[in-house]
Design an enzyme around this catalytic site. Structure first.
Site, PDB file in Angstrom:
ATOM      1  N   ALA A  64       4.786 -16.622   2.058  1.00 47.10           N
ATOM      2  CA  ALA A  64       5.421 -15.538   1.317  1.00 47.10           C
ATOM      3  C   ALA A  64       6.679 -16.113   0.662  1.00 47.10           C
ATOM      4  O   ALA A  64       7.233 -17.114   1.133  1.00 47.10           O
ATOM      5  CB  ALA A  64       5.778 -14.416   2.274  1.00 47.10           C
ATOM      6  N   GLY A 109       2.388 -17.009   5.300  1.00 51.38           N
ATOM      7  CA  GLY A 109       1.425 -16.110   4.655  1.00 51.38           C
ATOM      8  C   GLY A 109       0.260 -16.860   4.026  1.00 51.38           C
ATOM      9  O   GLY A 109      -0.838 -16.308   3.890  1.00 51.38           O
ATOM     10  N   GLU A 112      -2.100 -17.455   6.693  1.00 50.40           N
ATOM     11  CA  GLU A 112      -2.705 -16.161   7.053  1.00 50.40           C
ATOM     12  C   GLU A 112      -3.782 -15.729   6.059  1.00 50.40           C
ATOM     13  O   GLU A 112      -4.790 -15.143   6.446  1.00 50.40           O
ATOM     14  CB  GLU A 112      -1.605 -15.097   7.176  1.00 50.40           C
ATOM     15  CG  GLU A 112      -0.738 -15.340   8.408  1.00 50.40           C
ATOM     16  CD  GLU A 112       0.500 -14.456   8.445  1.00 50.40           C
ATOM     17  OE1 GLU A 112       1.311 -14.529   7.503  1.00 50.40           O
ATOM     18  OE2 GLU A 112       0.643 -13.691   9.409  1.00 50.40           O
ATOM     19  N   GLU A 132       7.145 -19.012  10.624  1.00 50.21           N
ATOM     20  CA  GLU A 132       7.985 -17.819  10.483  1.00 50.21           C
ATOM     21  C   GLU A 132       9.146 -17.784  11.472  1.00 50.21           C
ATOM     22  O   GLU A 132      10.259 -17.403  11.123  1.00 50.21           O
ATOM     23  CB  GLU A 132       7.135 -16.539  10.637  1.00 50.21           C
ATOM     24  CG  GLU A 132       6.273 -16.227   9.427  1.00 50.21           C
ATOM     25  CD  GLU A 132       4.904 -16.885   9.471  1.00 50.21           C
ATOM     26  OE1 GLU A 132       4.700 -17.800  10.288  1.00 50.21           O
ATOM     27  OE2 GLU A 132       4.040 -16.468   8.693  1.00 50.21           O
TER      28      GLU A 132
HETATM   29  N1  DAK Z   1       8.950 -19.270  -0.942  1.00 48.81           N
HETATM   30  C1  DAK Z   1       9.639 -19.473  -2.086  1.00 48.81           C
HETATM   31  N2  DAK Z   1       9.738 -20.672  -2.682  1.00 48.81           N
HETATM   32  C2  DAK Z   1       9.122 -21.710  -2.098  1.00 48.81           C
HETATM   33  C3  DAK Z   1       8.388 -21.573  -0.886  1.00 48.81           C
HETATM   34  C4  DAK Z   1       8.314 -20.269  -0.310  1.00 48.81           C
HETATM   35  N3  DAK Z   1       7.582 -20.005   0.796  1.00 48.81           N
HETATM   36  N4  DAK Z   1       7.910 -22.782  -0.548  1.00 48.81           N
HETATM   37  C5  DAK Z   1       8.315 -23.639  -1.504  1.00 48.81           C
HETATM   38  N5  DAK Z   1       9.040 -22.998  -2.437  1.00 48.81           N
HETATM   39  C6  DAK Z   1       9.676 -23.562  -3.633  1.00 48.81           C
HETATM   40  C7  DAK Z   1      10.927 -24.345  -3.271  1.00 48.81           C
HETATM   41  O1  DAK Z   1      12.021 -23.488  -3.098  1.00 48.81           O
HETATM   42  C8  DAK Z   1      11.062 -25.246  -4.493  1.00 48.81           C
HETATM   43  O2  DAK Z   1      11.590 -24.473  -5.563  1.00 48.81           O
HETATM   44  P1  DAK Z   1      12.838 -25.004  -6.421  1.00 48.81           P
HETATM   45  O3  DAK Z   1      13.899 -25.287  -5.431  1.00 48.81           O
HETATM   46  O4  DAK Z   1      12.312 -26.237  -7.096  1.00 48.81           O
HETATM   47  O5  DAK Z   1      13.130 -23.874  -7.353  1.00 48.81           O
HETATM   48  C9  DAK Z   1       9.600 -25.556  -4.835  1.00 48.81           C
HETATM   49  O6  DAK Z   1       8.818 -24.535  -4.217  1.00 48.81           O
HETATM   50  C10 DAK Z   1       9.153 -26.903  -4.308  1.00 48.81           C
HETATM   51  O7  DAK Z   1       9.420 -26.919  -2.919  1.00 48.81           O
HETATM   52  P2  DAK Z   1      10.201 -28.113  -2.203  1.00 48.81           P
HETATM   53  O8  DAK Z   1      11.145 -28.788  -3.156  1.00 48.81           O
HETATM   54  O9  DAK Z   1      10.766 -27.557  -0.949  1.00 48.81           O
HETATM   55  O10 DAK Z   1       9.003 -29.116  -1.901  1.00 48.81           O
HETATM   56  P3  DAK Z   1       8.922 -30.177  -0.701  1.00 48.81           P
HETATM   57  O11 DAK Z   1       7.726 -30.985  -0.983  1.00 48.81           O
HETATM   58  O12 DAK Z   1      10.224 -30.865  -0.501  1.00 48.81           O
HETATM   59  O13 DAK Z   1       8.640 -29.288   0.600  1.00 48.81           O
HETATM   60  C11 DAK Z   1       7.530 -27.517   1.862  1.00 48.81           C
HETATM   61  C12 DAK Z   1       7.439 -28.566   0.720  1.00 48.81           C
HETATM   62  C13 DAK Z   1       6.273 -26.655   1.828  1.00 48.81           C
HETATM   63  C14 DAK Z   1       7.571 -28.271   3.211  1.00 48.81           C
HETATM   64  C15 DAK Z   1       8.804 -26.683   1.690  1.00 48.81           C
HETATM   65  O14 DAK Z   1       8.801 -26.170   0.357  1.00 48.81           O
HETATM   66  C16 DAK Z   1       8.868 -25.528   2.642  1.00 48.81           C
HETATM   67  O15 DAK Z   1       9.179 -25.693   3.823  1.00 48.81           O
HETATM   68  N6  DAK Z   1       8.577 -24.316   2.138  1.00 48.81           N
HETATM   69  C17 DAK Z   1       8.660 -23.113   2.933  1.00 48.81           C
HETATM   70  C18 DAK Z   1       7.447 -22.975   3.817  1.00 48.81           C
HETATM   71  C19 DAK Z   1       7.511 -21.773   4.693  1.00 48.81           C
HETATM   72  O16 DAK Z   1       8.403 -21.642   5.551  1.00 48.81           O
HETATM   73  N7  DAK Z   1       6.579 -20.859   4.524  1.00 48.81           N
HETATM   74  C20 DAK Z   1       6.474 -19.680   5.306  1.00 48.81           C
HETATM   75  C21 DAK Z   1       7.224 -18.598   4.618  1.00 48.81           C
HETATM   76  S1  DAK Z   1       7.392 -17.181   5.657  1.00 48.81           S
HETATM   77  C22 DAK Z   1       5.803  -9.981   6.382  1.00 48.81           C
HETATM   78  C23 DAK Z   1       4.657 -10.540   6.758  1.00 48.81           C
HETATM   79  C24 DAK Z   1       4.422 -11.852   6.531  1.00 48.81           C
HETATM   80  C25 DAK Z   1       5.340 -12.646   5.940  1.00 48.81           C
HETATM   81  C26 DAK Z   1       6.467 -12.075   5.516  1.00 48.81           C
HETATM   82  C27 DAK Z   1       6.712 -10.751   5.723  1.00 48.81           C
HETATM   83  N8  DAK Z   1       6.068  -8.622   6.674  1.00 48.81           N
HETATM   84  C28 DAK Z   1       5.187  -7.896   7.584  1.00 48.81           C
HETATM   85  C29 DAK Z   1       7.191  -8.049   6.136  1.00 48.81           C
HETATM   86  C30 DAK Z   1       5.108 -14.045   5.750  1.00 48.81           C
HETATM   87  C31 DAK Z   1       6.107 -14.914   5.880  1.00 48.81           C
HETATM   88  C32 DAK Z   1       6.027 -16.281   5.389  1.00 48.81           C
HETATM   89  O17 DAK Z   1       5.055 -16.705   4.805  1.00 48.81           O
END
Ligand code: DAK
Length: 256
Positions: A64, A109, A112, A132
């Site tokens: 997400a 997400g 998921e 998360e």
């Molecule tokens: N969201 C927004 N932007 C993201 C992103 C994300 N999940 N993942 C990557 N990006 C963006 C980065 O911010 C970056 O953008 P700029 O800074 O260039 O503008 C671009 O994508 C490239 O990413 P990186 O520069 O970070 O690339 P790297 O190769 O260095 O790293 C990475 C790749 C995948 C390891 C890293 O980007 C990372 O850790 N990303 C976050 C992964 C993550 O934590 N995903 C889980 C998100 S939490 C809900 C239910 C479910 C959910 C939410 C609410 N409710 C019931 C309310 C779900 C939650 C989630 O999914």
């Protein structure tokens, strides 16, 4: 559609989440477009199997959109959570099999969404995780419900409470993905799998998916009874007549 690409060829639908700048992270708009695309594939009579993948060579769906979630209160989070859950339920309840072709990061997400698909195949560079808790939230699009059902409680507990990322080889070892391929071959191999399924009867496939889903929440007796009803219903279809006759007549069945 700005964030989702879709195509249909030879009864195979392909949906590509197309937001490579953000590693295909899902904001409300992407979820809306993805939901529309999934619905249109389910309702399209020329589609029998759907492949879901991400654009680029690095990410399936990196989760997400964290930047959008940063400002959400519980009310907004509920709305956002519902839209993600609706999407995953739509995929899971589809009468047509969804294959997740995981071509890189499948995190939060993104993982998921892949869990809601009926089959997962991965490229060698794929990475899975439910990170998360690292962000102070929890998997809210079905991760706590579907991951244990697929990999078992012990492994799901560890993955969700550590938030650690695992590579494709580990995902294969724990039964999270069915196959691993070099990235360059992932789509062709996924299409081959899709075409293998497409040779079979669409009603038989749809009812098999219903029965398998039923097995999750039923005791063996009610599951068997449900299976028996779906099994017998198929005998009133042209499809079963074709399949059974084809065997006897020593020819290939023609279902589509
Ligand atoms: N969201 C927004 N932007 C993201 C992103 C994300 N999940 N993942 C990557 N990006 C963006 C980065 O911010 C970056 O953008 P700029 O800074 O260039 O503008 C671009 O994508 C490239 O990413 P990186 O520069 O970070 O690339 P790297 O190769 O260095 O790293 C990475 C790749 C995948 C390891 C890293 O980007 C990372 O850790 N990303 C976050 C992964 C993550 O934590 N995903 C889980 C998100 S939490 C809900 C239910 C479910 C959910 C939410 C609410 N409710 C019931 C309310 C779900 C939650 C989630 O999914």
């Amino acid at each position: 559609m700005n964030f989702v690409l879709q195509e249909v060829k030879n009864y195979l639908g392909i949906i590509t989440v197309n937001r490579p700048d953000a590693l295909n992270a899902l904001n409300a708009k992407v979820i809306e477009e993805l939901t529309d695309s999934v619905n249109s594939m389910i309702n399209n009579e020329d589609v029998g199997v759907v492949i879901l993948t991400g654009s680029g060579e690095k990410s399936f769906i990196a989760g997400a959109d964290i930047k959008k979630m940063q400002t959400m209160n519980s009310e907004k989070a509920l709305e956002f959570g519902k839209s993600g859950q609706n999407l995953t339920l739509l995929i899971e309840n589809s009468p047509k099999p969804f294959i997740a072709a995981v071509n890189g990061f499948a995190l939060g997400g993104g993982s998921e969404v892949s869990l809601a698909c009926h089959i997962r195949v991965a490229s060698e560079n794929a990475k899975f995780g439910q990170p998360e808790v690292l962000l102070g939230i929890l998997p809210g699009w079905g991760g706590t419900q579907r991951l244990p059902r697929i990999v078992g409680y012990g492994i799901a507990h560890e993955l969700i409470t550590t938030g650690k990322m695992i590579d494709a080889a580990e995902a294969f070892r724990i039964g999270l993905v069915n196959h691993i391929y070099p990235l360059a071959e992932l789509m062709e191999k996924s299409k081959d799998l899709g075409h293998q399924i497409l040779k079979n009867g669409p009603n038989a496939i749809a009812k098999s998916l219903l029965c398998i889903r039923k097995s999750v929440n039923s005791n063996i007796e009610s599951g068997l009874n449900y299976e028996l009803q779906r099994f017998s219903e198929l005998f009133d279809t042209d499809e079963a007549k074709e399949g059974l006759s084809a065997f006897v007549e020593k020819r290939k069945p023609n279902y589509r």
